[in-house]
Design a protein around this motif. Structure first.
Motif, PDB file in Angstrom:
ATOM      1  N   GLU A  69      -4.803  -0.950  -4.416  1.00 19.55           N
ATOM      2  CA  GLU A  69      -4.733  -0.432  -3.044  1.00 19.55           C
ATOM      3  C   GLU A  69      -6.087  -0.038  -2.474  1.00 19.55           C
ATOM      4  O   GLU A  69      -6.240   0.051  -1.268  1.00 19.55           O
ATOM      5  CB  GLU A  69      -3.755   0.744  -2.966  1.00 19.55           C
ATOM      6  CG  GLU A  69      -2.325   0.354  -3.266  1.00 19.55           C
ATOM      7  CD  GLU A  69      -1.833  -0.837  -2.443  1.00 19.55           C
ATOM      8  OE1 GLU A  69      -2.115  -0.892  -1.228  1.00 19.55           O
ATOM      9  OE2 GLU A  69      -1.182  -1.717  -3.026  1.00 19.55           O
ATOM     10  N   GLY A  88       0.776  -1.228   0.000  1.00 18.01           N
ATOM     11  CA  GLY A  88       0.000   0.000   0.000  1.00 18.01           C
ATOM     12  C   GLY A  88       0.809   1.280   0.000  1.00 18.01           C
ATOM     13  O   GLY A  88       0.714   2.081  -0.907  1.00 18.01           O
ATOM     14  N   ALA A  89       1.593   1.489   1.045  1.00 16.04           N
ATOM     15  CA  ALA A  89       2.362   2.730   1.152  1.00 16.04           C
ATOM     16  C   ALA A  89       3.376   2.841   0.023  1.00 16.04           C
ATOM     17  O   ALA A  89       3.582   3.915  -0.543  1.00 16.04           O
ATOM     18  CB  ALA A  89       3.053   2.802   2.506  1.00 16.04           C
ATOM     19  N   LYS A  90       3.990   1.722  -0.319  1.00 17.09           N
ATOM     20  CA  LYS A  90       4.993   1.723  -1.381  1.00 17.09           C
ATOM     21  C   LYS A  90       4.364   2.095  -2.735  1.00 17.09           C
ATOM     22  O   LYS A  90       4.916   2.900  -3.481  1.00 17.09           O
ATOM     23  CB  LYS A  90       5.665   0.355  -1.466  1.00 17.09           C
ATOM     24  CG  LYS A  90       6.766   0.290  -2.491  1.00 17.09           C
ATOM     25  CD  LYS A  90       7.410  -1.074  -2.540  1.00 17.09           C
ATOM     26  CE  LYS A  90       8.434  -1.135  -3.654  1.00 17.09           C
ATOM     27  NZ  LYS A  90       8.941  -2.473  -3.867  1.00 17.09           N
ATOM     28  N   ALA A 148      -1.819   1.728  -7.462  1.00 15.16           N
ATOM     29  CA  ALA A 148      -2.183   2.798  -6.526  1.00 15.16           C
ATOM     30  C   ALA A 148      -3.677   3.133  -6.562  1.00 15.16           C
ATOM     31  O   ALA A 148      -4.268   3.394  -5.509  1.00 15.16           O
ATOM     32  CB  ALA A 148      -1.364   4.048  -6.822  1.00 15.16           C
ATOM     33  N   ASN A 200       1.597   3.782  -3.264  1.00  8.68           N
ATOM     34  CA  ASN A 200       1.174   5.173  -3.243  1.00  8.68           C
ATOM     35  C   ASN A 200       2.367   6.111  -3.364  1.00  8.68           C
ATOM     36  O   ASN A 200       2.299   7.122  -4.060  1.00  8.68           O
ATOM     37  CB  ASN A 200       0.369   5.468  -1.979  1.00  8.68           C
ATOM     38  CG  ASN A 200      -0.401   6.756  -2.111  1.00  8.68           C
ATOM     39  OD1 ASN A 200      -0.858   7.118  -3.191  1.00  8.68           O
ATOM     40  ND2 ASN A 200      -0.536   7.470  -1.012  1.00  8.68           N
ATOM     41  N   LEU A 201       3.467   5.786  -2.706  1.00 12.38           N
ATOM     42  CA  LEU A 201       4.681   6.607  -2.798  1.00 12.38           C
ATOM     43  C   LEU A 201       5.203   6.628  -4.236  1.00 12.38           C
ATOM     44  O   LEU A 201       5.546   7.686  -4.765  1.00 12.38           O
ATOM     45  CB  LEU A 201       5.752   6.081  -1.849  1.00 12.38           C
ATOM     46  CG  LEU A 201       7.073   6.846  -1.853  1.00 12.38           C
ATOM     47  CD1 LEU A 201       6.870   8.286  -1.419  1.00 12.38           C
ATOM     48  CD2 LEU A 201       8.062   6.155  -0.920  1.00 12.38           C
ATOM     49  N   GLU A 202       5.229   5.469  -4.861  1.00  8.70           N
ATOM     50  CA  GLU A 202       5.697   5.404  -6.252  1.00  8.70           C
ATOM     51  C   GLU A 202       4.768   6.194  -7.178  1.00  8.70           C
ATOM     52  O   GLU A 202       5.219   6.877  -8.097  1.00  8.70           O
ATOM     53  CB  GLU A 202       5.805   3.951  -6.706  1.00  8.70           C
ATOM     54  CG  GLU A 202       6.598   3.808  -7.963  1.00  8.70           C
ATOM     55  CD  GLU A 202       7.105   2.405  -8.210  1.00  8.70           C
ATOM     56  OE1 GLU A 202       7.813   2.245  -9.215  1.00  8.70           O
ATOM     57  OE2 GLU A 202       6.809   1.477  -7.435  1.00  8.70           O
ATOM     58  N   GLN A 217       2.968   8.837  -6.296  1.00  4.93           N
ATOM     59  CA  GLN A 217       3.230  10.256  -6.023  1.00  4.93           C
ATOM     60  C   GLN A 217       4.521  10.722  -6.701  1.00  4.93           C
ATOM     61  O   GLN A 217       4.559  11.821  -7.276  1.00  4.93           O
ATOM     62  CB  GLN A 217       3.292  10.513  -4.508  1.00  4.93           C
ATOM     63  CG  GLN A 217       1.971  10.300  -3.794  1.00  4.93           C
ATOM     64  CD  GLN A 217       0.826  11.112  -4.375  1.00  4.93           C
ATOM     65  OE1 GLN A 217       0.986  12.277  -4.720  1.00  4.93           O
ATOM     66  NE2 GLN A 217      -0.337  10.488  -4.510  1.00  4.93           N
TER      67      GLN A 217
END
Length: 146
Positions: free
Chosen positions: A93, A2-4, A89, A6-8, A10
């Motif tokens: 996610e 999830g966080a990974k 994302a 979304n970070l990618e 962004q």
């Protein structure tokens, strides 16, 4: 993931590898039509034992189906890889697409590259890509309500 993911996503927005696309929703039908054409072509090629072109057409059916999904969120990608990033994302996610289908898209991408650029393909790979593309297109239509 999830966080990974979304970070990618962004970072891709910052680098302009994924862009806002105001005409996204208006482009969905065109992408789904292309996905349908490609899945039909893949099925025909498979029946005729043309496994290289089955693999390529099946992947492109998935490509256009994913694009339709991404367009529905008013984004567009600048490469095949970033289409996968956006899929992760925006859909995986959020629980709209199963992780397994995203993995199938990635596998089809790798198989298409092998077939297209290195003439590496097989009946099994073609069959796998075709099955994945069929499932993916069905899922995309369900999400997009068409």
């Amino acid at each position: 993931m999830g966080a990974k993911a979304n970070l990618e996503f962004q970072k891709a927005l910052q680098k302009k590898r994924i862009l806002h696309f105001s005409r996204g929703k208006a482009s969905i039908k065109k992408e789904l039509d292309a996905a349908e054409d490609d899945i039909n072509e893949a099925e025909d090629r498979f029946k005729n034992k043309k496994y290289k072109y089955t693999t390529i057409a099946a992947y492109y059916s998935m490509f256009h189906a994913v694009r339709a999904l991404i367009y529905s969120k008013n984004y567009r990608e600048k490469s095949h890889y970033y289409l996968l990033v956006a899929l992760q994302a925006l859909f995986v996610e959020h629980g709209l697409i199963e992780e397994e289908l995203a993995k199938d898209f990635h596998t089809a991408m790798v198989l298409r590259e092998g077939a297209d650029y290195h003439s590496e393909f097989s009946r099994e790979g073609a069959e796998s890509s075709l099955g994945s593309a069929t499932k993916f297109l069905r899922k995309a239509k369900k999400i997009l309500k068409v």
